[in-house]
Design a protein around this motif. Structure first.
Motif, PDB file in Angstrom:
ATOM      1  N   TYR A  66       0.812   1.603  -1.533  1.00  0.00           N
ATOM      2  CA  TYR A  66       2.158   1.647  -0.613  1.00  0.00           C
ATOM      3  C   TYR A  66       2.582   0.869  -1.433  1.00  0.00           C
ATOM      4  O   TYR A  66       2.618   0.202  -1.601  1.00  0.00           O
ATOM      5  N   LEU A  96       7.075  -1.608   4.370  1.00  0.00           N
ATOM      6  CA  LEU A  96       5.862  -0.620   3.704  1.00  0.00           C
ATOM      7  C   LEU A  96       6.798   0.865   3.676  1.00  0.00           C
ATOM      8  O   LEU A  96       6.420   0.823   4.666  1.00  0.00           O
ATOM      9  N   PHE A 107       5.391   5.087   1.904  1.00  0.00           N
ATOM     10  CA  PHE A 107       4.022   5.551   0.984  1.00  0.00           C
ATOM     11  C   PHE A 107       4.590   5.808   0.581  1.00  0.00           C
ATOM     12  O   PHE A 107       5.783   6.438   0.116  1.00  0.00           O
ATOM     13  N   GLU A 111      -0.387   9.739  -1.492  1.00  0.00           N
ATOM     14  CA  GLU A 111      -2.136   9.821  -0.936  1.00  0.00           C
ATOM     15  C   GLU A 111      -2.902  10.522  -1.966  1.00  0.00           C
ATOM     16  O   GLU A 111      -2.615  11.766  -2.219  1.00  0.00           O
ATOM     17  N   ASN A 123      -0.522  13.544  -0.428  1.00  0.00           N
ATOM     18  CA  ASN A 123       1.567  14.115   0.696  1.00  0.00           C
ATOM     19  C   ASN A 123       2.156  12.755  -0.816  1.00  0.00           C
ATOM     20  O   ASN A 123       1.042  12.060  -1.731  1.00  0.00           O
ATOM     21  N   LEU A 174       0.149  -2.235  -2.452  1.00  0.00           N
ATOM     22  CA  LEU A 174      -1.015  -1.848  -1.772  1.00  0.00           C
ATOM     23  C   LEU A 174      -2.145  -0.377  -1.578  1.00  0.00           C
ATOM     24  O   LEU A 174      -0.941   0.403  -1.504  1.00  0.00           O
ATOM     25  N   TYR A 201      -8.850  12.356   7.462  1.00  0.00           N
ATOM     26  CA  TYR A 201      -7.704  11.939   8.373  1.00  0.00           C
ATOM     27  C   TYR A 201      -7.870  11.968   9.830  1.00  0.00           C
ATOM     28  O   TYR A 201      -9.519  11.977  10.307  1.00  0.00           O
ATOM     29  N   PHE A 239      -6.394  -1.695   4.082  1.00  0.00           N
ATOM     30  CA  PHE A 239      -5.912  -2.207   2.961  1.00  0.00           C
ATOM     31  C   PHE A 239      -6.950  -2.796   2.176  1.00  0.00           C
ATOM     32  O   PHE A 239      -7.814  -3.437   2.694  1.00  0.00           O
ATOM     33  N   GLY A 240      -6.438  -2.416   0.621  1.00  0.00           N
ATOM     34  CA  GLY A 240      -6.710  -3.858  -0.341  1.00  0.00           C
ATOM     35  C   GLY A 240      -5.799  -4.880   0.093  1.00  0.00           C
ATOM     36  O   GLY A 240      -4.726  -5.305   0.748  1.00  0.00           O
ATOM     37  N   GLU A 241      -5.842  -6.457  -0.628  1.00  0.00           N
ATOM     38  CA  GLU A 241      -4.937  -7.419  -0.673  1.00  0.00           C
ATOM     39  C   GLU A 241      -3.868  -7.025  -1.047  1.00  0.00           C
ATOM     40  O   GLU A 241      -2.462  -7.427  -1.590  1.00  0.00           O
ATOM     41  N   TYR A 288      -1.559  -2.747  12.993  1.00  0.00           N
ATOM     42  CA  TYR A 288      -1.782  -3.817  12.216  1.00  0.00           C
ATOM     43  C   TYR A 288      -0.616  -4.889  12.305  1.00  0.00           C
ATOM     44  O   TYR A 288      -0.001  -5.416  12.920  1.00  0.00           O
ATOM     45  N   GLN A 324      -0.453  -8.533   9.368  1.00  0.00           N
ATOM     46  CA  GLN A 324      -0.718  -8.864   7.976  1.00  0.00           C
ATOM     47  C   GLN A 324      -0.546 -10.180   7.861  1.00  0.00           C
ATOM     48  O   GLN A 324       0.251 -10.986   8.620  1.00  0.00           O
ATOM     49  N   GLU A 335      -2.664 -11.183   1.664  1.00  0.00           N
ATOM     50  CA  GLU A 335      -3.746 -10.190   2.093  1.00  0.00           C
ATOM     51  C   GLU A 335      -2.757  -8.769   2.841  1.00  0.00           C
ATOM     52  O   GLU A 335      -1.389  -8.919   2.626  1.00  0.00           O
ATOM     53  N   GLY A 336      -3.718  -7.779   2.299  1.00  0.00           N
ATOM     54  CA  GLY A 336      -3.226  -6.297   3.112  1.00  0.00           C
ATOM     55  C   GLY A 336      -3.762  -6.350   5.031  1.00  0.00           C
ATOM     56  O   GLY A 336      -3.734  -7.045   5.608  1.00  0.00           O
ATOM     57  N   PRO A 337      -2.254  -5.307   5.326  1.00  0.00           N
ATOM     58  CA  PRO A 337      -2.483  -4.878   6.627  1.00  0.00           C
ATOM     59  C   PRO A 337      -3.983  -4.548   7.028  1.00  0.00           C
ATOM     60  O   PRO A 337      -4.320  -4.364   6.402  1.00  0.00           O
ATOM     61  N   LEU A 356      -6.074  -3.219  10.923  1.00  0.00           N
ATOM     62  CA  LEU A 356      -5.709  -2.424  11.779  1.00  0.00           C
ATOM     63  C   LEU A 356      -6.524  -3.245  12.717  1.00  0.00           C
ATOM     64  O   LEU A 356      -7.552  -3.872  13.021  1.00  0.00           O
ATOM     65  N   LEU A 372       2.299 -11.055  10.688  1.00  0.00           N
ATOM     66  CA  LEU A 372       3.576  -9.755   9.996  1.00  0.00           C
ATOM     67  C   LEU A 372       2.575  -8.580  11.186  1.00  0.00           C
ATOM     68  O   LEU A 372       1.816  -8.233  11.675  1.00  0.00           O
ATOM     69  N   LEU A 419       3.220  -5.087  12.394  1.00  0.00           N
ATOM     70  CA  LEU A 419       3.293  -3.900  12.333  1.00  0.00           C
ATOM     71  C   LEU A 419       2.671  -2.453  12.901  1.00  0.00           C
ATOM     72  O   LEU A 419       1.957  -2.808  13.280  1.00  0.00           O
ATOM     73  N   PHE A 422       0.889   7.875  11.910  1.00  0.00           N
ATOM     74  CA  PHE A 422       0.802   9.360  10.704  1.00  0.00           C
ATOM     75  C   PHE A 422       1.878  10.472  10.874  1.00  0.00           C
ATOM     76  O   PHE A 422       2.082  11.029  12.035  1.00  0.00           O
ATOM     77  N   GLY A 470      -0.385  14.508   8.704  1.00  0.00           N
ATOM     78  CA  GLY A 470      -1.050  14.028   7.798  1.00  0.00           C
ATOM     79  C   GLY A 470      -1.732  13.031   7.065  1.00  0.00           C
ATOM     80  O   GLY A 470      -1.613  11.837   8.113  1.00  0.00           O
ATOM     81  N   GLY A 471      -1.940  12.368   6.145  1.00  0.00           N
ATOM     82  CA  GLY A 471      -2.095  11.373   4.998  1.00  0.00           C
ATOM     83  C   GLY A 471      -0.834  10.148   5.034  1.00  0.00           C
ATOM     84  O   GLY A 471      -1.120   8.873   4.554  1.00  0.00           O
ATOM     85  N   LYS A 472       0.167  10.416   5.340  1.00  0.00           N
ATOM     86  CA  LYS A 472       1.494   9.763   5.161  1.00  0.00           C
ATOM     87  C   LYS A 472       1.246   8.589   6.360  1.00  0.00           C
ATOM     88  O   LYS A 472       1.678   9.080   7.422  1.00  0.00           O
ATOM     89  N   LEU A 473       1.003   7.114   6.172  1.00  0.00           N
ATOM     90  CA  LEU A 473       0.949   6.514   7.759  1.00  0.00           C
ATOM     91  C   LEU A 473       3.023   5.911   7.432  1.00  0.00           C
ATOM     92  O   LEU A 473       3.131   5.202   5.826  1.00  0.00           O
ATOM     93  N   PHE A 527       4.901   3.242   8.575  1.00  0.00           N
ATOM     94  CA  PHE A 527       5.341   1.679   8.815  1.00  0.00           C
ATOM     95  C   PHE A 527       6.738   1.209   9.951  1.00  0.00           C
ATOM     96  O   PHE A 527       7.442   2.071   8.973  1.00  0.00           O
ATOM     97  N   GLN A 570       9.798  -1.269  10.525  1.00  0.00           N
ATOM     98  CA  GLN A 570      10.151  -2.515   9.893  1.00  0.00           C
ATOM     99  C   GLN A 570       8.884  -3.825  10.204  1.00  0.00           C
ATOM    100  O   GLN A 570       9.347  -5.303   8.491  1.00  0.00           O
TER     101      GLN A 570
END
Lengths: 112, 111
Positions: free
Chosen positions: A35, A43, A45, A48, A56, A90, A97, A103-105, B35, B37, B41-43, B45, B86, B88, B92, B96-99, B101, B103
């Protein structure tokens, strides 16, 4: 267990250069997604990967590419960098699924 | 066009106040995630809501999924400075694997 690890954390590049970012997912996770986060666009995408295959893809130009290795580690590459590519990139991993995404940093990229 | 519209974008309140963040869409989602954030750092969950009308509580945070599964809200009771960050919402896309977000809502809680 170790979380998602991204390297490098910070980097500065010049317009026109290319950059490669690396992501090591949580052990056992086979899905890795990328991301881009900017103040203006939020954020977004990128793509994937699952078992070395891109599953994706987001709406980014072809300058943005990625790949995944057999050990699930992933890299993303941005070629011909533009100022607008400055962002937090990110990486996230999950078991598949519907599974929780971790998430990483992030990697902070500044293009000058 | 954002598939997920979050409001407000910015919120600055005093410690002890209550607040609600909204996440709306014209699309129906099978599930929706929230999420948080923090800077640098990353978000992370917070919760996933799946069933229309579902309400989930996480200490002082209450999450609700709309009956039609098109909207969700996050309510924080007696906000504390540690809630600053923040927030968020995400869902999905096409299962699919596309998340995707929203704003985001930048929350600042002042002591």
């Amino acid at each position: 267990k170790a979380g998602v690890t991204q390297t490098p954390r910070y980097l500065i590049k010049t317009r026109g250069q290319q950059v490669t970012l690396s992501c090591s997912p949580i052990s056992g996770h086979r899905s890795v997604s990328w991301y881009q986060q900017t103040p203006g666009q939020g954020l977004q995408f990128l793509f994937e990967y699952f078992s070395e295959t891109q599953r994706n893809k987001g709406n980014f130009p072809g300058r943005f590419s990625g790949r995944q290795f057999s050990n699930s580690r992933s890299e993303m590459n941005v070629s011909t960098l533009e100022l607008g590519d400055s962002a937090l990139y990110l990486c996230a991993s999950s078991g598949g699924y519907g599974n929780t995404i971790y998430f990483g940093e992030g990697s902070w990229l500044t293009v000058v | 066009t954002q598939l997920l519209e979050q409001s407000p974008q910015f919120l600055s309140i005093q410690e002890g106040e209550n607040l609600t963040v909204y996440c709306n869409s014209s699309s129906v989602f099978s599930s929706l995630q929230w999420y948080r954030q923090e800077p640098g750092e990353g978000p992370v969950l917070l919760v996933t809501v799946v069933t229309g009308g579902e309400v989930k509580k996480l200490k002082r945070l209450t999450f609700q999924f709309g009956d039609a599964r098109k909207d969700s809200s996050l309510h924080i009771t007696a906000a504390q400075p540690g809630d600053t960050g923040l927030y968020l919402c995400a869902a999905f896309y096409n299962q699919g694997g596309k998340l995707i977000f929203g704003q985001g809502t930048e929350l600042s809680v002042k002591p």
